[in-house]
Enzyme design. Structure first.
Site, PDB file in Angstrom:
ATOM      1  N   GLU A 163      -9.146 -22.526   6.252  1.00 45.67           N
ATOM      2  CA  GLU A 163      -7.897 -22.949   7.227  1.00 45.67           C
ATOM      3  C   GLU A 163      -8.489 -24.008   7.895  1.00 45.67           C
ATOM      4  O   GLU A 163      -9.170 -23.262   9.043  1.00 45.67           O
ATOM      5  CB  GLU A 163      -7.487 -22.167   8.213  1.00 45.67           C
ATOM      6  N   GLU A 203      -6.087 -18.387  14.997  1.00 49.42           N
ATOM      7  CA  GLU A 203      -5.121 -18.020  16.315  1.00 49.42           C
ATOM      8  C   GLU A 203      -5.624 -16.717  16.706  1.00 49.42           C
ATOM      9  O   GLU A 203      -6.363 -16.794  18.390  1.00 49.42           O
ATOM     10  CB  GLU A 203      -3.857 -18.215  16.284  1.00 49.42           C
ATOM     11  N   GLY A 256      -1.150 -26.390  11.586  1.00 46.01           N
ATOM     12  CA  GLY A 256       0.523 -26.424  12.671  1.00 46.01           C
ATOM     13  C   GLY A 256       0.291 -27.890  13.029  1.00 46.01           C
ATOM     14  O   GLY A 256       1.300 -28.117  13.970  1.00 46.01           O
ATOM     15  N   HIS A 296      -7.940 -14.639  11.492  1.00 45.76           N
ATOM     16  CA  HIS A 296      -7.155 -15.999  11.705  1.00 45.76           C
ATOM     17  C   HIS A 296      -7.512 -17.021  13.024  1.00 45.76           C
ATOM     18  O   HIS A 296      -7.988 -16.115  13.520  1.00 45.76           O
ATOM     19  CB  HIS A 296      -5.545 -15.862  12.016  1.00 45.76           C
ATOM     20  N   SER A 303      -1.111 -26.714   7.503  1.00 42.92           N
ATOM     21  CA  SER A 303       0.283 -27.613   7.144  1.00 42.92           C
ATOM     22  C   SER A 303       0.302 -27.878   5.076  1.00 42.92           C
ATOM     23  O   SER A 303       0.491 -29.438   5.506  1.00 42.92           O
ATOM     24  CB  SER A 303      -0.544 -29.153   7.711  1.00 42.92           C
ATOM     25  N   LYS A 328       3.640 -15.546  11.223  1.00 42.03           N
ATOM     26  CA  LYS A 328       3.101 -15.324  13.036  1.00 42.03           C
ATOM     27  C   LYS A 328       4.274 -14.836  13.701  1.00 42.03           C
ATOM     28  O   LYS A 328       4.681 -14.175  12.932  1.00 42.03           O
ATOM     29  CB  LYS A 328       3.176 -17.395  13.404  1.00 42.03           C
ATOM     30  N   ASN A 343       2.751 -16.939   6.011  1.00 44.41           N
ATOM     31  CA  ASN A 343       2.261 -16.210   7.493  1.00 44.41           C
ATOM     32  C   ASN A 343       3.005 -16.013   8.254  1.00 44.41           C
ATOM     33  O   ASN A 343       3.613 -17.181   8.626  1.00 44.41           O
ATOM     34  CB  ASN A 343       0.631 -17.170   7.917  1.00 44.41           C
TER      35      ASN A 343
END
Ligand code: PGA
Length: 248
Positions: free
Chosen positions: A165, A97, A171, A95, A211, A12, A10
């Site tokens: 996730e 985010e 991250g 996702h 991660s 991003k 991904n």
């Protein structure tokens, strides 16, 4: 039931035509003997150039989001037809985010997922709890809701990929332990079994994300319910190939 492992990147909001093309050129020989499905989900504007860069290789190019309508007044959105024009097969949906910064809800995740399936795309549906939810013992409750609403109305759940996730691991460099990831992903599989059927749940590919890197991928991938990874930071470099080759 054997499920084919699936490692997806991904990107991003990272990379350019130049840096993305260079990375794909570097990755191609490194991943060519992979035993898993390999995909890089990239910013929409990079899709045409990355599809070209990946041509003739085993790297699929995916998208990071898709809208549910076929066309219309939805400024800034991308339709399934637009993705299919470039041969895109996979699309990330929901996702964390997008949930956190762009108002994505379980209901909109559901609409996008149904539209993707309808168009013959494989949605990578993201679920996962926040740190405070884990700490207050609400992980399963959150996952129950995300799965029940997000997957509502799906005919054949084996066509969906789930990415678990934990938001606190994305991250942050804080990976879930192998045992934590396995336990939660086994729970997700059980829940899908209840919502659909246990046999169908056995067919669903479930990735871990958060991660995941060249160092911890082997341990995570060795877990019986973990079928793959959704890789953020480590997909921006050739480390991605090490993850793809987790079993070599
Ligand atoms: P990360 O991102 O690997 O950088 O933690 C994973 C993701 O957000 O999909």
């Amino acid at each position: 039931m054997s499920r084919k492992p699936f490692i997806a990147g991904n990107w991003k909001m990272n990379m350019t035509v130049e840096t993305g093309t260079k990375l794909i050129e570097e990755l191609k020989p490194l991943v060519k003997n992979a035993d898993c499905d390999v995909c890089l989900c990239v910013p929409a504007i990079l899709i045409p150039a990355m599809v070209k860069a990946a041509e003739g290789s085993n790297i699929h190019i995916g998208a990071e989001n898709v809208h549910w309508a076929a066309s219309g007044a939805y400024t800034g959105e991308i339709s399934t037809g637009m993705l299919k024009e470039y041969g895109v097969k996979y699309v990330i949906i929901g996702h964390s985010e997008r949930r956190q910064y762009f108002g994505e809800t379980d209901e909109s995740v559901n609409k996008r997922t149904l539209a993707a399936l309808d168009a013959g795309l494989t949605p990578i549906v993201c679920v996962g709890e926040l740190l405070e939810e884990r700490e207050s013992g609400k992980t399963n409750e959150v996952l129950d809701r995300q799965l029940k609403v997000g997957l509502n109305g799906i005919e054949d759940v084996s066509k969906v990929v789930i990415a678990y996730e934990p938001v606190w691991a994305i991250g942050t460099g804080k990976t879930a332990t192998d045992a934590q990831a396995q336990e939660t992903i086994a729970y997700i599989r059980k829940k899908i079994g209840e919502l659909f059927c246990p046999k169908c749940a056995e067919k669903v590919v479930i990735q871990y994300g958060g991660s995941m890197n060249a160092g911890n991928c082997k341990g995570l991938m060795a877990q019986p319910d973990i079928d793959g990874g959704l890789i953020g930071g480590a997909s921006l470099k050739t480390d991605f190939a090490t993850i793809v080759n987790f079993n070599k």
